[in-house]
Design a protein around this motif. Structure first.
Motif, PDB file in Angstrom:
ATOM      1  N   PRO A  64       0.802  -1.130  -0.121  1.00  0.00           N
ATOM      2  CA  PRO A  64      -0.066   0.032   0.014  1.00  0.00           C
ATOM      3  C   PRO A  64       0.766   1.287   0.006  1.00  0.00           C
ATOM      4  CG  PRO A  64      -0.686  -1.642   1.762  1.00  0.00           C
ATOM      5  CD  PRO A  64       0.639  -2.107   1.334  1.00  0.00           C
ATOM      6  N   GLN A  65       0.449   2.483  -0.486  1.00  0.00           N
ATOM      7  CA  GLN A  65       0.998   3.442  -0.634  1.00  0.00           C
ATOM      8  C   GLN A  65       0.477   4.699   0.129  1.00  0.00           C
ATOM      9  OE1 GLN A  65       4.270   3.722  -3.116  1.00  0.00           O
ATOM     10  NE2 GLN A  65       3.615   1.411  -2.478  1.00  0.00           N
ATOM     11  N   ASN A  66       1.069   5.679   0.789  1.00  0.00           N
ATOM     12  CA  ASN A  66       0.712   6.582   1.428  1.00  0.00           C
ATOM     13  C   ASN A  66       0.693   7.686   0.671  1.00  0.00           C
ATOM     14  OD1 ASN A  66       0.761   4.992   4.028  1.00  0.00           O
ATOM     15  ND2 ASN A  66       2.876   5.222   3.992  1.00  0.00           N
ATOM     16  N   GLY A  67      -0.178   8.788   1.158  1.00  0.00           N
ATOM     17  CA  GLY A  67      -0.418  10.105   0.562  1.00  0.00           C
ATOM     18  C   GLY A  67      -1.736  10.587   0.768  1.00  0.00           C
ATOM     19  N   LYS A  68      -1.714  11.645   0.145  1.00  0.00           N
ATOM     20  CA  LYS A  68      -3.209  12.169   0.049  1.00  0.00           C
ATOM     21  C   LYS A  68      -4.119  11.681  -0.970  1.00  0.00           C
ATOM     22  CE  LYS A  68      -1.759  16.939   1.282  1.00  0.00           C
ATOM     23  NZ  LYS A  68      -1.432  18.519   0.661  1.00  0.00           N
ATOM     24  N   GLY A  69      -5.552  11.188  -0.470  1.00  0.00           N
ATOM     25  CA  GLY A  69      -6.018  10.681  -1.345  1.00  0.00           C
ATOM     26  C   GLY A  69      -5.752   9.046  -1.596  1.00  0.00           C
ATOM     27  N   TYR A  70      -6.318   8.384  -2.158  1.00  0.00           N
ATOM     28  CA  TYR A  70      -5.959   6.935  -2.423  1.00  0.00           C
ATOM     29  C   TYR A  70      -5.014   6.759  -3.521  1.00  0.00           C
ATOM     30  CZ  TYR A  70      -6.182   1.900  -3.871  1.00  0.00           C
ATOM     31  OH  TYR A  70      -6.000   0.864  -4.113  1.00  0.00           O
TER      32      TYR A  70
END
Length: 731
Positions: free
Chosen positions: A101-107
């Protein structure tokens, strides 16, 4: 003297049988046959199989050791038992990756991290000119391919276990890459297997699983963004066995499955000689933009600057098909990744610089959620608002001629007809001249179906005509001053093509020039093809249909967004019904083509074949107008559906008149014109055509309609049908 007895093998067998019978008699035989033993296993050698089919059953990871259990069969489900020992196995490679999974704003779409990687340095001699400052050490994901059959064991007939040499507890660390084994994440095993250098014996398969159970996970727990069959193979060829035709199989004709491609073409992998990312999304976007170059394996330069993409790059859905049959996460393309977005929006390959470039371009003019969207909401919406708005218009609006409503008063030169308009988005339906959303509504009348509109055509601009009466979307017209020379009993064809302005904010039709964010080009709405004659006769037969709008749209999209590089469609999308409208002008008798050579003729059957086969002027090797046709141009099924190659009714079609540089005005019979458009005017072909009643490079007037007998042997399904003598693969 005693006679010598020759105790040969046959005698030994008889003697042994006799002794055995005495022995059995001495044991008290009951004279009954014994029971049948169990059937022996039905099995097959790799060499005898015509194809190979692998099913990965489960995977076990214990103490870092990876074991993959799989079944190998032929197409009929017969077990193949000698994979471990068969000498013709030339390819066997397996890979393993985790989905992070990736982190950050939004999906953000989760990304694959491969456990098997190598660090590669550029080879100075292989750096292309101009890339010296971009070359550098890179990470490349890979698979395990050196172990092959040595890593295999046989568990049962057709049942095998592959044990990786790679151990997840003993991986070489790579800076910037987290290779920690995490059993809570979805993992993917990929396999490629081939025998006898035969692509019919080539397997590409994958297995998405949970390490805690070793069993398969659901598609929702994996990442399958696109479907090879739905997306790539709409335009590209899967004729992998053809020697030289373009086909979507790479790396030594071993790899074609997108799921396998993803775990090596990761977002951290790149080409050391050019610095070009080989991230799958970045690479695919750049290739179709004609803006990609890598040195590749052993410095073999791959330059994609001549690729001709036949749709609009702005429409993601030209490739990312979103249908009921699509993978569950097909919408993931709407959620940004730096490299995928940067491939079009930035000149950099550095994620941090891409982010800066994107913010500089779009902050202040675009809402952040356009890119940073939550899962399930349409991120990157600006890419498909044009397409969605146009699809909405095409789905909701239609206009067509009422077939038996046509009549013509020759004395008064008056043409009468009715049209039917439907619009599910409007409570009351307006006539075209009162519908301010329409920039075009043309009724095209082509006269003479049976001989390809030899009697000409007429265009009626409905935006300039006022109906004499209307009721529930049915509009009646009487057009004066129509001088029609066509026979009133001649079977003819009509089609209405409409262009509706659409708004990218409301995703609906809009009064032209008033949209808050109006699409640059209107939606083209292709009308129904309607047969008629000028007497209003019912049950008129339409012109033969030998191509479908849907097959053309497989490559050419059909939305005509006109975002980049002009309209990308002839006539600005005003004439787009390839099933019958184009032929009203583009036919054998149209005078504009007669002064040109046969491959330059305007006749539709000649023009389309010659264009796609690169036979026209300006399409020579390296020329600007050359088309990179993504299939074998001899595969008629790229454009034609099964049943459309019957050559039916060609006996009524006139010859195509053209000009030969030495002979002057000449003509080609209808089938001959089609064949010559690809094969050229060769003496052997010309002689064969003439021997079968056709005309090729013959004086005008030579051909007698109906004398050409090509269909006897070459019609679809015949002994030498075009579907047999060409590499035709109907889908």
């Amino acid at each position: 003297m005693m006679k010598r007895f020759n105790f040969n093998a046959a005698a030994k067998a008889v003697f042994s049988a006799g002794i055995l019978s005495f022995a059995l008699a001495g044991c008290g035989s009951d004279g009954k046959d014994g029971e049948d033993g169990p059937d022996g296993p039905i099995s097959l050698s790799v060499g005898k199989a015509s194809s190979l089919h692998v099913t990965i059953n489960n995977t076990d990871i214990t103490d870092g050791v990876i074991k993959v259990n799989f079944t190998l069969e032929n197409a009929n489900g017969v077990a193949i038992t000698d994979l471990v020992t068969y000498p013709g196995v030339d390819t066997l490679g397996l890979g393993i990756a985790k989905l992070v999974p990736q982190n950050g704003k939004g999906y953000k779409t989760p990304q694959w991290i491969n456990y098997n990687n190598k660090v590669v340095t550029p080879v100075a001699a292989e750096i292309p000119p101009g890339y010296e400052d971009k070359a550098g050490t890179q990470i490349q994901a890979t698979i395990e391919s050196s172990c092959k059959q040595a890593c295999l064991t046989t568990e049962a007939p057709g049942q095998y276990t592959y044990t990786f040499n790679l151990n997840l507890n003993n991986l070489e660390p790579i800076e910037g890459l987290d290779l920690t084994y995490d059993e809570t994440l979805t993992h993917r095993i990929t396999m490629e297997l081939r025998a006898d250098q035969n692509t019919n014996k080539l397997v590409n398969t994958h297995f998405d699983f949970s390490p805690t159970t070793g069993e398969a996970v659901s598609e929702e727990e994996s990442r399958i963004v696109n479907s090879l069959e739905q997306s790539c193979l709409r335009c590209h060829s899967d004729d992998y066995d053809h020697a030289w035709a373009p086909k979507l199989i790479l790396h030594g004709d071993k790899r074609f499955a997108l799921e396998n491609c993803q775990v090596c073409h990761t977002n951290y992998s790149a080409d050391p000689e050019t610095g070009s990312p080989i991230d799958f999304a970045y690479m695919a976007h750049k290739i179709h933009k004609s803006d990609y170059l890598i040195a590749g394996y052993k410095g073999s330069v791959h330059d994609y600057s001549k690729v001709t993409f036949p749709a609009d790059l702005y429409d993601c859905q030209a490739c990312h098909q979103d249908t009921e049959q699509s993978p569950p996460d097909t919408d993931n393309f709407k959620h940004h990744t730096a490299l995928a977005c940067g491939s079009c929006h930035s000149g950099s390959t550095d994620p941090a610089q891409i982010k800066s470039d994107m913010h500089e371009k779009y902050i202040g003019t675009t809402d952040c959620t356009t890119c940073h969207a939550d899962q399930g909401t349409p991120g990157a919406a600006h890419h498909f608002t044009d397409s969605v708005a146009k699809q909405n218009a095409q789905d909701s609006y239609s206009a067509s001629l009422v077939a038996n409503s046509v009549s013509y008063d020759k004395a008064k030169q008056e043409l009468s007809f009715d049209i039917k308009v439907t619009d599910t988005n409007e409570q009351s339906v307006s006539s075209p001249n009162l519908d301010a959303r329409l920039s075009q509504s043309n009724l095209m009348l082509g006269f003479g179906n049976s001989n390809d509109f030899e009697a000409g055509y007429k265009k009626v601009e409905l935006l300039k005509q006022t109906p004499i009466k209307s009721e529930d979307g049915l509009f009646s017209y009487v057009i004066s001053g129509m001088d029609l020379a066509a026979d009133a009993t001649l079977p003819s064809t009509a089609v209405i093509t409409t262009k509706m302005c659409v708004d990218r904010d409301t995703l609906q039709g809009v009064v032209c020039g008033t949209g808050s964010d109006e699409a640059r080009s209107p939606a083209t709405i292709v009308g129904e093809i309607v047969p008629f004659d000028l007497s209003g006769t019912e049950n008129v037969t339409a012109r033969r249909q030998v191509v479908s709008n849907e097959t053309c749209a497989n490559c050419h999209d059909g939305k005509y967004l006109s975002k980049f590089g002009g309209t990308k469609i002839k006539h600005d999308g005003s004439y787009t019904n390839f099933e019958g409208e184009c032929q009203m002008c583009h036919n054998a008798t149209y005078s504009r083509g007669s002064g040109k050579s046969i491959v330059e003729h305007i006749d539709f059957k000649v023009r389309i074949h010659a264009l796609h086969a690169n036979k026209r002027k300006g399409q020579e090797s390296g020329a600007e107008d050359r088309i990179t046709f993504p299939s074998h141009y001899g595969n008629c099924a790229t454009c034609h559906d099964k049943g459309q190659l019957s050559m039916k009714n060609l006996d009524e079609v006139p010859a195509t008149q053209t000009t030969d540089p030495e002979l002057g005005r000449v003509e080609f019979s209808p089938t001959a014109a089609t064949c010559i458009s690809c094969h050229g005017v060769k003496e052997s072909i010309v002689a064969h055509i003439r021997s079968e009643g056709g005309a090729a490079n013959d004086p005008v007037g030579t051909y007698v309609p109906g004398s050409e007998t090509c269909a006897t042997c070459h019609a679809e399904g015949k002994a030498f049908g075009v579907d047999k003598v060409h590499p035709v693969i109907f889908k």
